[in-house]
Design a protein around this motif. Structure first.
Motif, PDB file in Angstrom:
ATOM      1  N   ASP B 390       0.826  -1.215   0.000  1.00 23.34           N
ATOM      2  CA  ASP B 390       0.000   0.000   0.000  1.00 23.34           C
ATOM      3  C   ASP B 390       0.861   1.267   0.000  1.00 23.34           C
ATOM      4  O   ASP B 390       0.456   2.293  -0.549  1.00 23.34           O
ATOM      5  N   ARG B 393       1.760   1.582  -3.487  1.00 20.99           N
ATOM      6  CA  ARG B 393       0.600   2.033  -4.265  1.00 20.99           C
ATOM      7  C   ARG B 393       0.408   3.534  -4.118  1.00 20.99           C
ATOM      8  O   ARG B 393       0.087   4.241  -5.085  1.00 20.99           O
ATOM      9  N   LYS B 394       0.641   4.012  -2.881  1.00 21.50           N
ATOM     10  CA  LYS B 394       0.477   5.449  -2.661  1.00 21.50           C
ATOM     11  C   LYS B 394       1.464   6.254  -3.510  1.00 21.50           C
ATOM     12  O   LYS B 394       1.122   7.286  -4.108  1.00 21.50           O
ATOM     13  N   LYS B 419      -5.725  -2.066  -4.635  1.00 21.15           N
ATOM     14  CA  LYS B 419      -5.283  -1.992  -3.244  1.00 21.15           C
ATOM     15  C   LYS B 419      -4.767  -3.362  -2.816  1.00 21.15           C
ATOM     16  O   LYS B 419      -5.072  -4.378  -3.446  1.00 21.15           O
TER      17      LYS B 419
END
Lengths: 477, 607
Positions: B390, B393-394, B419
């Protein structure tokens, strides 16, 4: 010297109220014709090329005719009756041959640019002849001979006008019923005549069942008012309503029938049964008559509906339905009435103002200067204008009735009633048509509608009465 | 005096009763019931709408790219018709007899009101018609405007207009039947500015619908106000050139000015000439376009969000790796034809080994990024793969991927960067490892981007760490553009980490050992680019390229997708560099190079 005095007297003896009302109506008519067909290019109300200019000429001519009538001796009119009637019949016959067809009716003579409609004058001839005949000594109205002669008097012009395909003008002869009523025809005939006509029309608009209820209520009310017999009325009403409910339950809920007819028949039989004993005992014939009459009307109402549904073709049904307003057809047969109602309705309380009407001026309303002239009154002067016109007519008519009663001479009196009846019929049919209460029957609004023939014939009709009235204390034969 | 003289009262009562009934009835229709008032207005009042011309659209160099041409609607008032020469009218209108008869029949229903027989006649037909119109009583012409696009390109950006439907009218009370509304592109997103304000004139008309003058002298008339002019960010010549290059190919091009986020060109191929969706044949052509299996109406550049980014995505991982501290300019990984873990293998092409970060971009080494990506996800400091994922991903999303960019064109799709929970669902909570999602390291797998997002990504790289939301409008006549397009969005990767990546991208085009697109370089323009060759389940690989130029103070950032065309370097890269050359130098010197692209037909190529 004597002549001079007579002239003075003449004016003094003229009924000023009738004269003033006549002048008011004629000039209001003229202004409304101006507004109805107003044309920017000819904005003067005196433009001879336009209907309003021409109407002024008819009006001036009408005044001359009126003055001439006031000058001639009263004796002249009963004398005139027979030859004039004969002359008119000849005209009515020849118009069928030489006449010009306008809007499907062959009822006009055309001499140069002037058109004359003999039917308009036929009313006058009939009035004179009828008055003369009925005022002759020792006439009993309800005798068969008398009735036959009167009937013939009406029938000849009536059928000739009908042959011209001018139904409206022909129907005017129905108005003489009022004269006969005044002369002693039983009121019952008038009553039944009206009732039958009303019930036939209503039967087509509403379910016969509702009309039957209406008839019963009216009958009960009348009975009560006339006899003031609360006890019998109560018994009758209770018997009737309980038997109605009972038979409704039987037929609709138990037998699953869908027709009201048997319900009403059985309810009546029960009600009559309830009254059988008291009728025998107390000789209450009137109860029986009332019940039977009511019953007859109810059956009549159902038969009209039945005949309409089963005996007429689709096309005829549609036309009648449109006339009665149960079927809307704003493009076809219903167009005129719809546009006429729109024009009048859009006037509101105080109207759009003189020359501000759009519906009549822009031809949405047909025949806006003749048969539908009342639309212009409604649109430009609003409710105020329409009620003023109606009130003026009402005053005029009642005045004629009351002045007629003052006549010593039966000729004058009967003639006065003729005038009142004809004007009344025209008023009722013409305005009833424009506000959608009556079918479209093309007859003019007296004094208002554009056209020389109708203005002159109404003027002559009225002025002869005014003249006769100036000699009200004299017996004229 | 006789026995019946009392009957005068009955007769008078009848007269009075009738007058009373009539007065009551009149009171009802004149005062109580107002519907007659409305019917009367409806009868005699005619409202004639004054349609404003739509606002003009200019490109970034103030060239007019959308304007209005007069079009003529022929209408008829049935009640005013007189017999006329139908053959002549049919010839002028180019319609057949049954069409005209049908229309006249329909017009008869309205009878007193204008009914449109034929819409949007061209000026030519109108010129012919006008000379003889007096012979056709009851016919008249209403002037409208239709759009014209002089460059015959940019359909997907400019959009088109069509008559409003009942939905439009329900949503916005401004619209009435017969109005036009933008249904795609700028025409839709700037509809409010472009449409102007309708005016209207009220007339009194007679029973035949003939005008009898203005209602109350024109007291209620309103002028129409023409629409606002709009300045687009598009370089219309670049756009036209892009469309030319993509002819006979399926794919898209998005070019952005990095400093501003302004879209210079946005091509989706196959496209269509925007002028076919104007005028009276709109519906016919629309149906044809709609039926086309190659979906010309579909704007791949912003609506196609399931494109795998392929190797171009490696630069993202290179940037995140540095930010997360798992690699640096001097990190070396070896590659012997691929990345191997036990029986697991991600293949790679032949190149020197080991390579450092710059070289890994330059040579597009798969193994290098498998290592980097695993190091990011298996980073101890996050404890669990899903947490590290995550974080990754951010970072990715800070480049504008995986969500709507917010471009001012309708119908944009968000793309997909799943996600961690997506994988939890798929594999079971924490039942997946870095190796499970290893495809993401090289831009394959559960990831989808739009070509626009790709262009935005390379814009961010060109800017060394920020982008402005891409947009197609620079200015509106008397209003400023939405301030959201002026804000810098910084990525979560620090500016300093961009240099090694850019250096690698520079080498990709400018040559050097193992450069994947060295043959596309343009003399005297320093282009930095990255090829991509994305596998896809529907046939041949997509050929992908993203680039910006020049290296310092970049003027243009571009992404090119050519579907099912093979290597990124064979088609997408040449197209991108040609556009860069065109935009920066304004002329193309590499004639043979251009010719090859123009002549290529990749739609019908055998897979």
């Amino acid at each position: 010297m004597r002549n001079h005095k007579k002239e003075e007297n003449l004016f003094a003896r003229i009924d000023k109220l009738i004269l003033v009302l006549y002048l008011l109506l004629v000039f209001m008519g003229w202004f409304n014709i101006y507004a109805a067909v107003y044309n920017e290019e000819h904005h003067s109300i005196f433009s001879i090329s336009q209907q309003y200019g021409k109407q002024l000429i008819w009006i001036i001519a009408a005044f001359f005719i009126g003055i001439i009538i006031l000058i001639v001796d009263t004796k002249f009119f009963p004398m005139l009756a027979n030859p004039f009637y004969g002359f008119i019949i000849i005209l009515l016959l020849s118009v069928l041959v030489f006449g010009r067809e306008v809007n499907g009716a062959r009822s006009w003579f055309e001499i140069g640019s002037v058109r004359i409609q003999p039917a308009e004058f036929a009313k006058l001839a009939t009035c004179l002849l009828l008055s003369k005949y009925l005022s002759s000594f020792n006439i009993k109205i309800m005798k068969l001979k008398t009735l036959s002669i009167i009937g013939l008097m009406f029938l000849i012009p009536f059928s000739l006008i009908l042959l011209q395909n001018d139904t409206g003008s022909a129907l005017v002869y129905a108005s003489f019923v009022l004269v006969l009523y005044r002369l002693g025809m039983p009121g019952m005939i008038l009553f039944f005549g009206f009732a039958t006509a009303a019930i036939s029309v209503l039967s087509l608009i509403l379910e016969p069942a509702y009309i039957s209820i209406g008839i019963i209520s009216v009958a009960a009310l009348l009975y009560f008012l006339l006899r003031k017999d609360v006890k019998q009325l109560t018994i009758g009403l209770i018997a009737l309503s309980s038997s109605l409910v009972l038979s409704w339950l039987v037929f609709f809920k138990i037998l699953h029938q869908e027709s009201y007819f048997p319900v009403f028949i059985s309810a009546f039989l029960v009600t009559i049964g309830v009254f059988i004993a008291p009728i025998y005992k107390n000789r209450l014939n009137h109860v029986l008559i009332t019940l039977l009459t009511t019953f007859a009307f109810v059956i009549f109402s159902f038969s009209v509906a039945y005949l309409f549904d089963n005996m007429l073709g689709e096309h005829q049904k549609t036309r009648i339905n449109v006339l009665l307003g149960t079927e809307s057809d704003t493009r076809g047969a219903g167009y005129n009435v719809n546009q006429s109602k729109i024009a009048i309705g859009s006037g509101g309380f105080s109207g759009k103002g003189f020359l501000e009407g759009t519906q009549t001026k822009f031809n949405f309303v047909p025949e806006q200067s003749t048969d539908f002239i009342f639309c212009t009154v409604g649109e430009e002067w609003g409710f105020v204008g329409t009620s003023v016109v109606l009130i003026l007519f009402a005053i005029l008519l009642v005045r004629i009735v009351f002045v007629s009663e003052k006549q010593k001479s039966p000729f004058s009196r009967i003639y006065g009633y003729c005038v009142a009846s004809i004007l009344f019929f025209h008023l009722a049919i013409n305005i009833g048509m424009t506000i959608g209460l009556l079918p479209v029957i093309g007859i003019p609004l007296p004094f208002f509608s554009y056209g020389g023939s109708s203005l002159w014939s109404f003027t002559v009709l009225l002025f002869i009465f005014i003249k006769l009235d100036t000699d009200r204390d004299r017996i004229i034969h | 005096m006789d026995a019946f003289s009392e009957r005068k009262y009955v007769i008078s009562a009848m007269i009075l009763l009738l007058c009373l009934i009539y007065i009551v009835r009149l009171f009802y229709i004149q005062v109580v019931d107002e519907s007659y008032m409305l019917s009367a207005e409806n009868n005699s009042r005619r409202y004639i709408v004054k349609y404003p011309a739509r606002g003009l659209i200019f490109d970034r160099k103030h060239r007019l790219i959308a304007y209005n041409e007069a079009a003529y609607d022929l209408q008829v008032i049935s009640a005013q018709l007189k017999p006329f020469d139908t053959v002549m009218l049919e010839r002028i209108l180019e319609v057949d007899h049954s069409f005209l008869l049908n229309k006249l029949k329909e017009a008869k229903q309205k009878r007193y009101r204008p009914y449109i027989i034929i819409k949007q006649l061209t000026s030519d037909s109108y010129a012919q018609l006008q000379e003889v119109l007096h012979r056709f009583q009851g016919f008249s012409v209403q002037v409208r405007t239709i759009r014209h696009f002089p460059y015959n390109c940019g359909a997907h950006i400019l959009g088109y207009t069509q008559e409003v439907d009942s939905n439009n009218i329900k949503k916005d009370r401004y619209y009435e039947m017969g109005d036009y509304i933008g249904v795609s592109g700028i025409e839709k997103s700037y509809e409010k500015e472009l449409r102007g304000i309708k005016g209207g004139e009220y007339f009194n008309v007679d029973v035949l619908g003939r005008v009898k003058g203005r209602l109350e002298g024109g007291k209620y008339d309103r002028h129409s106000e023409i629409g606002t002019n709009i300045y687009s960010t598009i370089d219309i010549e670049l756009q036209a050139y892009g469309e030319k290059l993509l002819r006979n190919k399926i794919g898209s091009i998005v070019a952005i000015e990095p400093a501003t986020g302004e879209i210079l060109a946005l091509v989706s191929s196959p496209g269509f000439n925007p002028n076919v969706l104007t005028g009276r044949h709109l519906n016919k052509y629309f149906q044809l376009l709609k039926k086309d299996t190659l979906l010309p109406l579909y704007n791949r550049a912003i609506n196609g969000d399931m494109y795998p980014p392929g190797s171009t995505f490696k630069v993202v991982n290179a940037l995140i790796g540095q930010q997360e501290g798992v690699c640096s300019r001097h990190t070396y990984h070896s590659c012997n034809g691929g990345y191997f873990v036990g029986s697991f293998k991600v293949g790679c092409h032949v190149h020197r080994s080991p390579v450092n970060l710059v070289e890994s971009v330059q040579m597009s080494c798969n193994a290098y990024y498998c290592n980097v990506f695993r190091n990011i996800l298996d980073n101890r400091k996050y404890g669990k793969v899903s947490v590290a994922y995550d974080v990754w991903r951010k970072h990715v999303m800070s480049f504008g991927l995986g969500d709507l960019t917010g471009i001012d064109l309708p119908g944009e799709k968000p793309g997909m960067i799943p996600k961690a929970s997506y994988f939890d669902k798929y594999y079971g909570k924490d039942r997946w490892k870095s190796l499970t999602v290893i495809s993401l390291s090289i831009g394959q797998g559960e990831i989808g981007v739009t070509p626009l997002q790709m262009a935005n990504l390379v814009t961010t790289i060109a800017n060394r760490g920020f982008y402005k939301i891409p947009h197609v409008i620079k200015g509106i006549d008397d209003a400023s553009i939405n301030p959201k397009y002026l804000v810098k969005h910084y990525s979560t990767v620090e500016s300093k980490y961009f240099e090694p990546v850019i250096e690698g991208m520079f080498n990709v085009v400018q040559g050097g050992e193992g450069a994947t697109a060295g043959w596309t370089k343009v003399p005297d323009i320093e282009i930095c680019g990255k090829t991509g060759t994305a596998q896809n389940p529907h046939g041949e690989d997509h050929s992908i390229f993203m680039a910006f130029a020049p290296k310092v103070n970049p003027k243009i950032a571009i992404s090119v997708y050519v579907e099912n065309a093979g290597y990124g370097s064979s088609w997408a890269a040449p197209i991108a560099t040609l556009l860069i050359e065109k935009y920066i130098n304004d002329t193309i010197k590499r004639d043979w190079f251009e010719k090859r692209i123009l002549e290529a037909n990749l739609i019908n190529a055998k897979p």
